[in-house]
Design a protein around this motif. Structure first.
Motif, PDB file in Angstrom:
ATOM      1  N   GLY A  88       0.554  -0.861   0.018  1.00 47.91           N
ATOM      2  CA  GLY A  88      -0.192  -0.438   0.244  1.00 47.91           C
ATOM      3  C   GLY A  88       0.746   1.396  -0.127  1.00 47.91           C
ATOM      4  O   GLY A  88       0.315   2.124  -0.416  1.00 47.91           O
ATOM      5  N   LYS A  89       1.967   0.982   0.241  1.00 50.60           N
ATOM      6  CA  LYS A  89       3.124   1.863  -0.060  1.00 50.60           C
ATOM      7  C   LYS A  89       3.969   2.623  -0.752  1.00 50.60           C
ATOM      8  O   LYS A  89       5.762   1.686  -0.770  1.00 50.60           O
ATOM      9  N   PRO A  90       3.824   2.241  -2.408  1.00 55.82           N
ATOM     10  CA  PRO A  90       4.937   1.140  -3.357  1.00 55.82           C
ATOM     11  C   PRO A  90       5.889   2.718  -3.372  1.00 55.82           C
ATOM     12  O   PRO A  90       5.818   3.596  -2.724  1.00 55.82           O
ATOM     13  N   GLN A  91       6.951   1.633  -4.062  1.00 53.56           N
ATOM     14  CA  GLN A  91       8.266   2.476  -3.603  1.00 53.56           C
ATOM     15  C   GLN A  91       8.780   2.007  -5.228  1.00 53.56           C
ATOM     16  O   GLN A  91       8.695   1.036  -5.782  1.00 53.56           O
ATOM     17  N   ALA A  92       9.328   3.283  -5.729  1.00 53.47           N
ATOM     18  CA  ALA A  92       9.964   3.146  -6.479  1.00 53.47           C
ATOM     19  C   ALA A  92      11.718   3.493  -6.214  1.00 53.47           C
ATOM     20  O   ALA A  92      12.115   4.860  -5.630  1.00 53.47           O
ATOM     21  N   ASP A  93      13.100   2.479  -6.157  1.00 53.12           N
ATOM     22  CA  ASP A  93      13.910   2.871  -5.543  1.00 53.12           C
ATOM     23  C   ASP A  93      14.876   2.802  -6.840  1.00 53.12           C
ATOM     24  O   ASP A  93      14.972   2.194  -7.610  1.00 53.12           O
ATOM     25  N   PHE A  94      15.582   4.874  -6.819  1.00 51.36           N
ATOM     26  CA  PHE A  94      16.150   4.910  -7.981  1.00 51.36           C
ATOM     27  C   PHE A  94      17.472   4.240  -8.144  1.00 51.36           C
ATOM     28  O   PHE A  94      18.758   4.620  -7.772  1.00 51.36           O
ATOM     29  N   THR A  95      17.423   2.739  -7.608  1.00 53.82           N
ATOM     30  CA  THR A  95      19.035   2.309  -7.617  1.00 53.82           C
ATOM     31  C   THR A  95      19.925   2.650  -8.727  1.00 53.82           C
ATOM     32  O   THR A  95      20.904   2.482  -8.530  1.00 53.82           O
ATOM     33  N   GLU A  96      19.430   2.953  -9.573  1.00 50.11           N
ATOM     34  CA  GLU A  96      20.542   3.346 -11.120  1.00 50.11           C
ATOM     35  C   GLU A  96      20.396   4.202 -10.867  1.00 50.11           C
ATOM     36  O   GLU A  96      22.108   4.568 -11.218  1.00 50.11           O
ATOM     37  N   GLY A  97      21.049   5.106  -9.989  1.00 52.30           N
ATOM     38  CA  GLY A  97      21.369   6.538  -9.145  1.00 52.30           C
ATOM     39  C   GLY A  97      21.461   7.482 -10.975  1.00 52.30           C
ATOM     40  O   GLY A  97      20.015   7.794 -11.529  1.00 52.30           O
ATOM     41  N   ILE A  98      22.785   8.070 -10.749  1.00 56.58           N
ATOM     42  CA  ILE A  98      22.989   9.367 -11.766  1.00 56.58           C
ATOM     43  C   ILE A  98      22.961   8.836 -13.149  1.00 56.58           C
ATOM     44  O   ILE A  98      22.946   8.949 -14.234  1.00 56.58           O
ATOM     45  N   TYR A  99      22.971   7.030 -13.662  1.00 58.74           N
ATOM     46  CA  TYR A  99      22.661   6.390 -14.704  1.00 58.74           C
ATOM     47  C   TYR A  99      21.639   6.145 -15.547  1.00 58.74           C
ATOM     48  O   TYR A  99      20.368   4.765 -15.831  1.00 58.74           O
ATOM     49  N   VAL A 100      20.539   7.655 -16.109  1.00 58.04           N
ATOM     50  CA  VAL A 100      19.469   7.499 -15.959  1.00 58.04           C
ATOM     51  C   VAL A 100      19.979   7.361 -18.146  1.00 58.04           C
ATOM     52  O   VAL A 100      20.924   7.855 -18.229  1.00 58.04           O
ATOM     53  N   ASP A 101      18.890   6.754 -18.883  1.00 56.19           N
ATOM     54  CA  ASP A 101      18.257   7.004 -20.194  1.00 56.19           C
ATOM     55  C   ASP A 101      20.207   6.788 -20.289  1.00 56.19           C
ATOM     56  O   ASP A 101      20.869   5.341 -20.540  1.00 56.19           O
ATOM     57  N   TYR A 102      21.308   7.593 -21.816  1.00 55.37           N
ATOM     58  CA  TYR A 102      22.072   6.796 -21.998  1.00 55.37           C
ATOM     59  C   TYR A 102      23.177   7.084 -21.005  1.00 55.37           C
ATOM     60  O   TYR A 102      23.601   5.666 -21.708  1.00 55.37           O
ATOM     61  N   ARG A 103      22.935   7.097 -20.176  1.00 53.12           N
ATOM     62  CA  ARG A 103      24.377   6.746 -18.995  1.00 53.12           C
ATOM     63  C   ARG A 103      24.111   5.706 -18.643  1.00 53.12           C
ATOM     64  O   ARG A 103      25.671   4.731 -18.279  1.00 53.12           O
ATOM     65  N   LEU A 104      22.836   5.113 -18.418  1.00 54.36           N
ATOM     66  CA  LEU A 104      22.467   3.541 -18.243  1.00 54.36           C
ATOM     67  C   LEU A 104      23.400   2.991 -19.697  1.00 54.36           C
ATOM     68  O   LEU A 104      24.128   1.861 -18.994  1.00 54.36           O
ATOM     69  N   PHE A 105      23.402   3.137 -20.549  1.00 51.84           N
ATOM     70  CA  PHE A 105      23.144   2.216 -21.788  1.00 51.84           C
ATOM     71  C   PHE A 105      24.772   2.165 -22.300  1.00 51.84           C
ATOM     72  O   PHE A 105      25.122   1.356 -21.739  1.00 51.84           O
ATOM     73  N   ASP A 106      25.097   3.424 -21.632  1.00 49.80           N
ATOM     74  CA  ASP A 106      27.156   3.621 -22.192  1.00 49.80           C
ATOM     75  C   ASP A 106      27.152   2.771 -20.605  1.00 49.80           C
ATOM     76  O   ASP A 106      28.275   2.036 -20.801  1.00 49.80           O
ATOM     77  N   LYS A 107      26.705   3.266 -19.732  1.00 53.43           N
ATOM     78  CA  LYS A 107      28.277   2.465 -18.030  1.00 53.43           C
ATOM     79  C   LYS A 107      28.025   1.468 -18.668  1.00 53.43           C
ATOM     80  O   LYS A 107      28.835   0.722 -17.868  1.00 53.43           O
ATOM     81  N   ASN A 108      26.526   0.383 -18.659  1.00 54.85           N
ATOM     82  CA  ASN A 108      26.285  -1.316 -19.190  1.00 54.85           C
ATOM     83  C   ASN A 108      26.801  -1.768 -20.287  1.00 54.85           C
ATOM     84  O   ASN A 108      26.413  -3.101 -20.140  1.00 54.85           O
ATOM     85  N   GLY A 109      27.467  -1.012 -21.442  1.00 55.99           N
ATOM     86  CA  GLY A 109      27.381  -1.258 -22.264  1.00 55.99           C
ATOM     87  C   GLY A 109      26.245  -2.233 -23.072  1.00 55.99           C
ATOM     88  O   GLY A 109      26.668  -3.121 -23.785  1.00 55.99           O
ATOM     89  N   LEU A 110      24.742  -1.316 -23.310  1.00 59.45           N
ATOM     90  CA  LEU A 110      24.182  -1.660 -23.412  1.00 59.45           C
ATOM     91  C   LEU A 110      24.048  -1.223 -25.187  1.00 59.45           C
ATOM     92  O   LEU A 110      24.238   0.152 -25.010  1.00 59.45           O
ATOM     93  N   THR A 111      23.852  -2.013 -26.458  1.00 55.64           N
ATOM     94  CA  THR A 111      24.300  -1.415 -27.337  1.00 55.64           C
ATOM     95  C   THR A 111      22.025  -1.066 -27.909  1.00 55.64           C
ATOM     96  O   THR A 111      21.755  -1.434 -28.065  1.00 55.64           O
ATOM     97  N   PRO A 112      22.068   0.554 -27.536  1.00 56.28           N
ATOM     98  CA  PRO A 112      20.576   0.810 -28.098  1.00 56.28           C
ATOM     99  C   PRO A 112      20.188   0.401 -29.504  1.00 56.28           C
ATOM    100  O   PRO A 112      21.174   0.568 -30.418  1.00 56.28           O
ATOM    101  N   ARG A 113      19.268   0.625 -29.722  1.00 59.94           N
ATOM    102  CA  ARG A 113      18.861   0.636 -31.272  1.00 59.94           C
ATOM    103  C   ARG A 113      19.216   2.345 -31.820  1.00 59.94           C
ATOM    104  O   ARG A 113      20.151   1.991 -32.766  1.00 59.94           O
ATOM    105  N   TYR A 114      18.470   2.778 -31.240  1.00 59.61           N
ATOM    106  CA  TYR A 114      18.896   4.273 -31.659  1.00 59.61           C
ATOM    107  C   TYR A 114      19.572   4.937 -30.426  1.00 59.61           C
ATOM    108  O   TYR A 114      18.305   5.444 -29.310  1.00 59.61           O
ATOM    109  N   GLU A 115      20.360   5.727 -30.761  1.00 61.69           N
ATOM    110  CA  GLU A 115      21.035   6.813 -29.284  1.00 61.69           C
ATOM    111  C   GLU A 115      20.900   8.223 -28.660  1.00 61.69           C
ATOM    112  O   GLU A 115      19.825   8.505 -29.691  1.00 61.69           O
ATOM    113  N   PHE A 116      20.539   8.403 -27.562  1.00 54.42           N
ATOM    114  CA  PHE A 116      20.002   9.494 -27.156  1.00 54.42           C
ATOM    115  C   PHE A 116      20.985  10.831 -28.583  1.00 54.42           C
ATOM    116  O   PHE A 116      22.211  10.725 -28.172  1.00 54.42           O
ATOM    117  N   GLY A 117      20.063  11.993 -28.785  1.00 52.44           N
ATOM    118  CA  GLY A 117      21.082  12.521 -28.877  1.00 52.44           C
ATOM    119  C   GLY A 117      21.013  12.146 -31.267  1.00 52.44           C
ATOM    120  O   GLY A 117      21.178  12.975 -31.948  1.00 52.44           O
TER     121      GLY A 117
END
Ligand code: BGC
Length: 860
Positions: free
Chosen positions: A627-656
């Motif tokens: 009843g008290k839902p929690q969103a843990d922002f465990t990825e920290g500063i790694y949002v969007d392309y920062r996350l893909f770049d850090k984790n070595g994930l290949t996007p289909r089309y990158e930010f920018g």
């Protein structure tokens, strides 16, 4: 320690609180406004505000702070007036892409579309047009721009209201928009502070397909992430001088945003030096005195929950709290002074001489209606139908932003443009439900949560009534007719027989597809604000694949509020070209047609990452938990392309990312000038002493009841007591500020933080050239790689500049980027300040976050 919660306390305290998991400490030091020594304009506004507020009675001050109630007046939010000082009831109206709930306005392209343009001047141009339309309608406080949500969740319902999933982009765009709104003499409201990244569970009482919940979703955000990602754009806008900040619905580390003293008192008012007033989101306020102490300055819409209660947390209750001494009078003074300071800062007092308020009603389309609809009082001509949109500025802003918000993702063999490209088709088919009009019209209920036709905007409070809406079908058909091209169409989504009979006849098929999202109070097809998934709607994948089976030349045009999954067909050799159009507003179709036919060279860039696998996105929390839902922002500063770049994930089309019909070159990238900033910030400027207003000690509660003979509007929120007996003991309200800081924190002292943060550290330049074959614009982007392997874990690269020149074929231009100290800084949790880490910085420039051909280095 996985999560450092928001706190500036000692390591010991940190550890203790961390055990308690995601709590937000209280911070009750008095965030009294007007103490900055760095800004003359605010100082003057404060002087004026103080001199007026010092003459006001308690109910007059309260009237500035509390809305009159939902539907009690003509705008979505309205404060009480103070006639003795000529201060009108202030009209607060959405919003971020146009004037909500009225006629003869423009439905501008969404914030995300403006962001995708990566064009600072154009974003400002849109801001100006938006501002002047609000002004023409009599709005005083614009409920926009939005930078929260920032775009952490690819499927988040309201991400389209902001400018893209990067704090720098959001900051630049929101700053330009705010500047234009306030230049027009209106107060801008930057929203939603903070962590409102998804719609699910944002409010108790709203339905999201599961539940129930007893507390709004908690966005659990650590201190460094708060500073480097979520607060970043707010700091820009505070630095610009924004008059108002709207606190959000959600809780942050389990305390509601609008009563989170750490967020409002400490981070926003003390550290960022915010000088204006904090307004609650609509019913986001949950407590009276506690919110006041936490730093909330204005209760919106004023009632404590229209659907559940006609009562209020403030209004007469705030009067009472001050009279009986539960709330120090300085806090009420500070609220009133902050509101009036913003009012004078933007010059609303001079607007007021020519314009006395809204010339429309949010609650009826009829010309005549009640001035106070909730109370059925004041029958008059409420809708004057003032034409705000019929001017060149509005028209060109609307079309230009829509056009520059279109991203060319793929163009095999240069099949596009349709005229002048390699294909030059003579017969085309237009397919897909997203091409044509919605059978229910352009303005469907509730609040545009529909989508059985082309997309112009998302849904919710960020949407407006279309005065006209040009679908892609209409515009493409028209453009084709003019050049003698043959056009046929089929918009069916599931029964594909008719479509299949046509699919191979044309030289090319243009297939339209969409996804939509919006605010959590409305849903469409079980998309409760947030999208359920990233798939295209209306069976579009199937339509695209079936077309690709039978015709070699297919062009897909996606209109979407956010990233979509393209995987089923993007590599198909018969899918020759793909355009990704962000919500284009009223002229969305014209913009698409102009790009398709080559009247405009596409120049949009993705303001977010498109993944290959939906699992690479940060998921929406859809489980109510206990009843008290929690969103843990465990990825920290790694949002969007920062996350893909850090984790070595290949996007289909990158930010920018985004192609052009031309090719562009870059050369001669260099650091022109600059000096290494010191590791630590210089001492902040000193603060003025606290100047609390003199208090006239009240003794008798009778003076605060309704004036004799006053004709009260039913259910209207007033500042007066119904009964003086309500106040047990009039102790007097003259409680002085006892606990104000004597000097600014190192990170503070100026608007948006320590002024040194906004100083230019380095100036860089590069030469861009258009190698043809078409004239056009290109958004060149600057990213910075911080020193690697040191004390701070840092993303591989972060956006820190963009410039978009328009170049004729063969033309070149020198572009300049100014990098500020904060662009090289990290937030150091221990010292609670910004630090410029020592080591090697790499500046990278290019066409997207992953196409950065040139670099320059500097060691600091
Ligand atoms: C939204 C705000 C909006 C307000 C007033 C709320 O539901 O979250 O963004 O400004 O309503 O319409």
């Amino acid at each position: 320690m996985k999560f450092q919660i928001i706190t500036s306390l000692t390591a010991l305290y940190l550890t203790v609180l961390t055990v308690a998991q995601f709590t937000s400490p209280q911070y009750l030091k008095s965030p009294i406004g007007g103490r900055l020594t760095t800004d003359d304009k605010w100082s003057k506004a404060y002087d004026r505000a103080r001199s007026v507020v010092s003459q006001m009675t308690i109910p007059e001050k309260v009237n500035l702070t509390t809305g009159s109630g939902w539907e009690a007046d003509l705008c979505v939010g309205n404060t009480g007036s103070v006639p003795r000082f000529n201060i009108p009831s202030l009209c607060m109206q959405d919003g971020p892409l146009g004037v909500r709930f009225t006629d003869f306005i423009s439905a501008f392209p969404a914030g995300i579309t403006a962001g995708a343009s990566f064009n600072k001047e154009l974003i400002a141009f849109r801001g100006k047009a938006l501002a002047l339309e609000h002004k023409a309608k009599g709005v005083h406080v614009v409920l926009g721009p939005a930078v929260g949500p920032l775009g952490r969740n690819a499927l988040g319902g309201r991400t389209w209201e902001g400018f893209g999933a990067d704090p720098y982009l959001q900051g630049v765009a929101a700053r330009a928009t705010t500047r234009e709104i306030q230049k027009a003499g209106l107060v801008a409201t930057i929203k939603h502070f903070i962590g409102n990244e998804q719609e699910h569970f944002r409010q108790v009482g709203e339905y999201y397909g599961s539940g129930p919940i007893s507390q709004s979703l908690s966005s659990n955000i650590d201190d460094r992430t708060m500073h480097e990602i979520y607060m970043w754009p707010f700091a820009d806008v505070v630095n610009e001088g924004v008059g108002s900040v709207m606190c959000s619905y959600n809780t942050i580390n389990n305390t509601y945003a609008c009563e989170n003293s750490y967020l409002i008192n400490k981070l926003l008012k003390e550290e960022l030096g915010f000088q204006g007033f904090v307004m609650s989101d609509w019913w986001a306020m949950k407590t009276g005195i506690f919110s006041a102490q936490a730093g909330l300055d204005m209760a919106m819409p004023g009632d404590s929950g229209y659907f559940t209660s006609p009562d209020t947390f403030w209004g007469n209750r705030l009067t009472r709290a001050v009279l009986d001494g539960s709330l120090g009078d300085w806090r009420l003074d500070d609220m009133a002074v902050r509101i009036l300071a913003a009012y004078y800062y933007v010059g609303l007092d001079s607007i007021n001489t020519t314009q006395s308020g809204p010339n429309f009603s949010s609650w009826t389309k009829d010309t005549w209606g009640f001035e106070h609809p909730l109370g059925n009082v004041g029958w008059r001509e409420v809708n004057k139908h003032v034409v705000a949109s019929n001017n060149d500025l509005s028209k060109s802003a609307a079309l230009q932003v829509a056009t520059e918000g279109i991203v060319l993702l793929k163009n095999s063999g240069n099949v596009l443009p349709l005229v002048g490209g390699s294909l030059n088709p003579r017969k085309i088919n237009i397919f897909g439900k997203a091409a044509g009009p919605d059978p229910r019209g352009a303005n469907c209920k509730p609040d545009f949560a529909c989508s059985d036709g082309a997309l112009g905007q998302g849904w919710g409070s960020g949407a407006v009534d279309f005065q006209h809406f040009v679908t892609p079908f209409e515009a493409v058909n028209d453009a084709a007719r003019k050049i003698g091209m043959t056009v046929d169409y089929d918009f069916t989504a599931f029964n594909l027989d008719g479509f299949l009979s046509k699919v191979s006849i044309a030289d090319a098929n243009i297939i339209f597809a969409l996804t939509n999202a919006g605010e959590g109070f409305a849903s469409f097809d079980s998309n409760y604000g947030d999208r359920r998934n990233a798939s295209l709607w209306h069976n579009a994948d199937e339509v695209i694949l079936r077309a690709a089976e039978k015709n070699k030349n297919n062009i897909v045009v996606i209109s979407s509020v956010g990233p979509t999954n393209l995987e089923r067909w993007i590599d198909h050799p018969n899918i020759k070209a793909v355009l990704f159009a962000l919500p284009g507003g009223q002229d969305a179709g014209i913009a698409v047609a102009n790009v398709l036919f080559g009247l405009s060279n596409p120049s949009g860039k993705l303001p977010f990452t498109i993944a290959r696998d939906d699992k690479d996105y940060i998921p929406i929390v859809t489980s109510p938990g206990n009843g008290k839902p929690q969103a843990d922002f465990t990825e920290g500063i790694y949002v969007d392309y920062r996350l893909f770049d850090k984790n070595g994930l290949t996007p289909r089309y990158e930010f920018g990312y985004g192609l052009s019909y031309s090719s562009f070159g870059l050369s001669d990238f260099k650091i022109e000038s600059g000096t290494a900033p010191s590791e630590q910030l210089p001492q902040p400027p000193s603060l003025k002493p606290v100047s609390a207003l003199a208090c006239n000690k009240p003794t008798n509660a009778d003076a605060y009841t309704f004036p004799p003979g006053f004709a009260a509007v039913p259910r209207y929120i007033y500042p007066w007591l119904s009964n003086s007996g309500d106040v047990g003991n009039v102790k007097g309200s003259c409680i002085n500020v006892t606990d104000a800081i004597s000097s600014a924190p190192l990170a503070g002292g100026g608007l948006g933080g320590n002024p040194a943060l906004f100083e230019t550290a380095y100036t860089l330049s590069v030469t861009a050239v258009n190698n043809g074959p078409f004239p056009g614009s290109q958004a060149f982007q600057l990213y910075v790689e911080y020193p690697q392997g040191g004390k701070y874990d840092v993303p591989p690269r972060q956006l820190r500049g963009f410039e978009k020149p328009y170049l004729n074929v063969g033309q070149s231009a020198k572009l300049t980027f100014k990098v500020q100290r904060r662009d090289l800084s990290v937030w150091d949790v221990e010292s609670q300040s910004w630090v410029v880490p020592r080591g090697k910085y790499r500046f990278l420039v290019g066409n997207s976050s992953r196409d950065l051909p040139l670099s320059a280095e500097i060691t600091i």
